[in-house]
Design an enzyme around this catalytic site. Structure first.
Site, PDB file in Angstrom:
ATOM      1  N   GLU A  90     -38.992  38.367  14.356  1.00 35.47           N
ATOM      2  CA  GLU A  90     -38.593  39.535  15.164  1.00 35.47           C
ATOM      3  C   GLU A  90     -37.349  39.208  15.994  1.00 35.47           C
ATOM      4  O   GLU A  90     -37.349  39.345  17.224  1.00 35.47           O
ATOM      5  CB  GLU A  90     -39.761  40.015  16.042  1.00 35.47           C
ATOM      6  N   GLU A 114     -46.274  41.260   9.268  1.00 38.20           N
ATOM      7  CA  GLU A 114     -47.243  41.592  10.317  1.00 38.20           C
ATOM      8  C   GLU A 114     -47.591  43.058  10.159  1.00 38.20           C
ATOM      9  O   GLU A 114     -46.698  43.917  10.189  1.00 38.20           O
ATOM     10  CB  GLU A 114     -46.667  41.334  11.722  1.00 38.20           C
TER      11      GLU A 114
HETATM   12  O1  AHR Z   1     -49.038  39.863  16.449  1.00 34.66           O
HETATM   13  C1  AHR Z   1     -48.690  39.985  17.779  1.00 34.66           C
HETATM   14  C2  AHR Z   1     -47.185  40.041  17.984  1.00 34.66           C
HETATM   15  O2  AHR Z   1     -46.683  41.198  17.413  1.00 34.66           O
HETATM   16  C3  AHR Z   1     -46.389  38.946  17.337  1.00 34.66           C
HETATM   17  O3  AHR Z   1     -46.300  37.817  18.112  1.00 34.66           O
HETATM   18  C4  AHR Z   1     -45.037  39.567  17.188  1.00 34.66           C
HETATM   19  O4  AHR Z   1     -44.318  39.038  16.104  1.00 34.66           O
HETATM   20  C5  AHR Z   1     -45.332  41.047  17.055  1.00 34.66           C
HETATM   21  O5  AHR Z   1     -44.553  41.814  17.872  1.00 34.66           O
END
Ligand code: AHR
Length: 510
Positions: free
Chosen positions: A191, A314
């Protein structure tokens, strides 16, 4: 007793007494829509909350962290194909050298991102590699671009992978591991548009090129370099990063969570919700299709051969954390509603299998849409675990083209497609069909024409459903919501007829 009552409930629901709408579906069993990559069923474990400490690991009587056998056994039953670590946002704060060598000499740092707790680095590279060896799964390591240097990352790569004599392989051997681990999947930041450094895509693309340059192939392993992808529908990020760095990227790591409510004010709750919340969450889950389509367009522009994987690194539901749980630990319960968002999302991934080759639901244990929740020595499998279990038949299988009249789930003047499906043929020639009905009120009959296949009977079927929309498992009642045998499918005049109860997931083997 509870299991029996769930079974009776599902058996009753499988035979609706009232007339239900019929939906036609066809499956081309002689055709292939491509291979469903097993890596779509991947997982993620960050140094966050009780995911690592008190999740995958627990303290023994001496206070040392040891791998938790019950959790490992459950994950082994699932056969997880990969595990992404150490973050998440944590990855861009992580200095790998803090997590090697004698434990008593490892520094303690503060995990500012997640709860401000002390991270004593008990779990580091060696411990993670031991875990993935036990799980027989592929590690995905995410390197630090946001606050680390090119040298740090290049050294970490050398530490885990160099097979010959080098400063880092020497250090690895001094720490008890002579052989390299041969880690292939390597994330270059996480990210980077947000917690990983708040960068513009132009800047990140240049930085990516620089960091990726120093991940050298060795005779034993070639890096599969994963660039930080976009947030949700930020197609410009994908466009710019692919244009400027696409030639050095093997996988692009899109992140998209499903929330009900609002990020900025209040997210919805995991268990206390009504039908309007159910509808909203389903609607948001289905958005994944549009988002992947948008990113694929950008990727096709710069990589028409589809060499670069779109990785949904994610994903999952993100609710308000459970009342009473530690702030910043993102601990949430998991209900039938979460389960059906998962099956619908996996169907979407399958529909985009030409580009989506890997995905990681967040996060394995005790964090967000987890597979497993623990409480001291107690452990439970969530409804989402059961979806992954029911869907494992589709991994590495040939996707069969389907046409489905999805029908409409209507709620207060709006509607969503009610049905979703995947059909596949595995390596042993077995055909599997999964069907989800997200409508919490209406049962549906699905009439399936299996083109090219003479089906005489259904070998077996399993169903996940419940009377309550928010059915879930608790430490006192861990088997409240589990898949049970399904007898609502039959063959009639060459067609497969499936009676789908409201809010249910069914997987059949033909
Ligand atoms: O999964 C929780 C968080 O969500 C992670 O650390 C991040 O990559 C995302 O924003």
């Amino acid at each position: 007793m509870k299991l029996l009552s769930s079974f009776l409930l599902s058996a009753t629901l499988a035979m609706p007494a009232v007339a239900v709408s019929t939906h036609k579906m066809s499956v081309d069993t002689d055709e292939s829509a491509g291979i469903i990559s097993k890596h779509i069923y991947g997982h993620f474990a960050e140094h966050l909350g009780r995911g690592i400490y008190d999740g995958l690991w627990k303290q023994d009587e001496n206070g040392d962290y040891i791998i938790r056998d019950d959790v490992i056994d459950a994950l082994k039953d699932l056969g997880i194909p990969n595990l992404r670590w150490p973050g998440g946002c944590f990855a861009d704060y992580y200095f790998w050298e803090d997590g090697i060598g004698p434990k008593e000499q490892r520094p303690s740092v503060v995990n500012n991102l997640w709860g401000g707790v002390t991270e004593d680095n008990s779990v580091g590279t060696h411990e993670f590699m031991d875990l993935v060896a036990e799980l027989e799964t592929d590690p995905i390591v995410v390197g630090n671009v946001g606050s680390g240097t090119v040298e740090d990352m290049a050294n970490w790569w050398q530490y885990v992978n160099h097979p010959g004599e080098s400063p880092m392989s020497k250090l690895r051997a001094e720490n008890g591991r002579a052989e390299p681990w041969n880690v292939e999947y390597w994330g270059v930041g996480n990210e980077s548009w947000g917690c990983g450094g708040n960068m513009r895509p132009e800047y990140y693309a240049d930085l990516y090129r620089r960091f990726a340059t120093f991940l050298h192939p060795y005779e034993n392993v070639k890096p599969f370099r994963i660039a930080a992808g976009a947030a949700g529908a930020d197609y410009n990020w994908t466009d710019v990063v692919m244009e400027r760095a696409g030639d050095m990227i093997d996988g692009l790591d899109l992140h998209h969570y499903t929330i009900q409510g609002s990020w900025t004010t209040k997210k919805g709750e995991a268990v206390n919700f009504d039908e309007s919340d159910w509808f909203e969450l389903m609607d948001r889950a289905i958005e994944m299709d549009e988002i992947i389509t948008g990113h694929k367009k950008m990727m096709d522009k710069h990589d028409p051969e589809k060499r670069v994987w779109l990785i949904v690194g994610e994903w999952g539901t993100w609710h308000e954390q459970e009342e009473g749980s530690i702030p910043g630990f993102l601990y949430q319960q998991n209900t039938l509603r979460d389960a059906l968002t998962a099956s619908v999302t996996l169907d979407i991934f399958h529909q985009h299998l030409d580009r989506v080759k890997m995905a990681n639901i967040a996060q394995t244990v005790n964090v967000l849409q987890a597979m497993i929740l623990t409480d001291g020595e107690k452990m439970l499998l969530t409804p989402t675990y059961h979806v992954f279990d029911m869907y494992k038949v589709h991994r590495d299988a040939v996707a069969l083209p389907i046409k489905l009249n999805k029908g409409k789930y209507r709620y207060e003047g709006e509607s969503l497609p009610a049905l979703s499906a995947t059909a596949s043929r595995d390596k042993d020639g077995r055909t599997h069909i999964s069907l989800t009905n997200i409508d919490p009120n209406e049962a549906r009959t699905v009439e399936i024409d299996l083109k090219g296949m003479d089906v005489s009977a259904v070998k077996f079927g399993r169903i996940l459903t419940a009377e309550a929309m928010n059915a879930h498992n608790t430490f006192d009642n861990p088997n409240n919501l589990v898949p049970v045998s399904f007898d609502g499918a039959r063959v009639e005049k060459g067609k497969l007829i499936v009676e789908m109860p409201a809010k249910s997931l069914v997987t059949l083997e033909l």
